[in-house]
Design an enzyme around this catalytic site. Sequence first.
Site, short mmCIF file in Angstrom:
data_model
loop_
_atom_site.label_atom_id
_atom_site.label_comp_id
_atom_site.label_asym_id
_atom_site.label_seq_id
_atom_site.Cartn_x
_atom_site.Cartn_y
_atom_site.Cartn_z
N LYS A 1 68.29 49.95 7.29
CA LYS A 1 69.06 48.71 7.50
C LYS A 1 70.44 49.08 8.10
O LYS A 1 70.54 50.05 8.83
CB LYS A 1 69.16 47.91 6.21
CG LYS A 1 67.77 47.68 5.60
CD LYS A 1 67.74 46.70 4.48
CE LYS A 1 66.31 46.55 3.98
NZ LYS A 1 66.17 45.56 2.92
N GLU B 1 65.06 39.69 6.76
CA GLU B 1 66.51 39.56 7.02
C GLU B 1 66.76 39.10 8.44
O GLU B 1 67.69 38.34 8.71
CB GLU B 1 67.20 40.91 6.75
CG GLU B 1 67.24 41.21 5.26
CD GLU B 1 67.15 42.68 4.90
OE1 GLU B 1 67.35 43.53 5.78
OE2 GLU B 1 66.86 42.97 3.72
N GLU C 1 56.12 42.26 2.64
CA GLU C 1 57.38 42.37 1.91
C GLU C 1 57.74 41.02 1.29
O GLU C 1 58.36 40.18 1.97
CB GLU C 1 58.51 42.80 2.86
CG GLU C 1 58.31 44.14 3.52
CD GLU C 1 59.65 44.79 3.89
OE1 GLU C 1 59.83 45.94 3.51
OE2 GLU C 1 60.49 44.13 4.51
N GLY D 1 65.41 44.31 -2.27
CA GLY D 1 66.77 44.60 -2.72
C GLY D 1 67.12 44.00 -4.07
O GLY D 1 68.29 43.96 -4.45
N SER E 1 61.73 46.73 -3.23
CA SER E 1 62.09 47.47 -4.44
C SER E 1 61.06 48.53 -4.80
O SER E 1 60.81 48.80 -5.98
CB SER E 1 62.34 46.52 -5.62
OG SER E 1 63.42 45.67 -5.33
P1 13P Z 1 64.35 47.53 -0.72
O1 13P Z 1 63.43 48.71 -0.85
O2 13P Z 1 65.79 47.89 -0.76
O3 13P Z 1 63.97 46.44 -1.67
O4 13P Z 1 64.10 46.94 0.76
C1 13P Z 1 62.81 46.76 1.21
C2 13P Z 1 62.86 46.42 2.65
O5 13P Z 1 63.38 45.38 3.01
C3 13P Z 1 62.30 47.38 3.60
O6 13P Z 1 62.20 46.84 4.85
#
Ligand code: 13P
Length: 252
Positions: free
Chosen positions: A11, A99, A169, A175, A215
Amino acid sequence: MRRNIVAGNWKMNKTFQEADDLINEISEGLDDISIKNVEIILCPPFPFLEMTTDYAQESNFSVGAQNVSSYEAGAYTGEISAQMLQSIDVEYCIIGHSERRKYFKETDEILTLKAEMLLKCGIIPIFCCGEELPEREAGNHFNVVKTQLETALFKLDPLDFGKIVIAYEPVWAIGTGVTASSDQAQEMHAYIRSLIIEKYGKETAKNTSILYGGSCNAKNAKELFANPDVDGGLIGGASLIAEDFLKIIQSF
Ligand code: 13P
């Protein structure tokens, strides 16, 4: 071809020096562990891609971008084209992350264009899909994912679709520290595979890698990856810590 994959989505994190340090740590770590039947992909921010593809020549991972323009070339200030990514040996690109759907208004129609741009340049799209919490609570999660797949990806011809990697996802798990249970992940992955069977046939479905993201960490990866339809993970936070990322890679 279906394969196990662990991809790190960094990210919008790390400075140049921090990125350099992390790649170094991961590269050295990979030299020390036995990697069983898993492809590793690092997806750093754009400014660090070339450094990462340089490292990749000497190391055991591939490189992915986090986004690409839906336009080919020209007067699109601030955009990065698939051809530019290809020219620095980027092999994968995440598209449709929740996102980007949420903050940058990326629609499934735009995602079809992005997938086509990437495939034209020989880059494999990692297509993200997944429902929001209210959609799951309303029992609508299967429909949401079905619509995302049908609108964005099922427009591709079978040859192109056969190259795609899918990442499920659930937005409520990203997150948040709340992971989908192993059963929830398997249930949705099996459903996605059943949709691919309907549209493109058994052989294509059998050969499509479907990753879980949200996560996923060093503690829960093993249980998630043990499911027959979970072919690995798209890792956010835990991919920023070399030790954790290496443990996840060893979860197969
Ligand atoms: P997290 O592993 O921080 O939850 O994020 C997952 C993600 O959005 C991967 O693209």
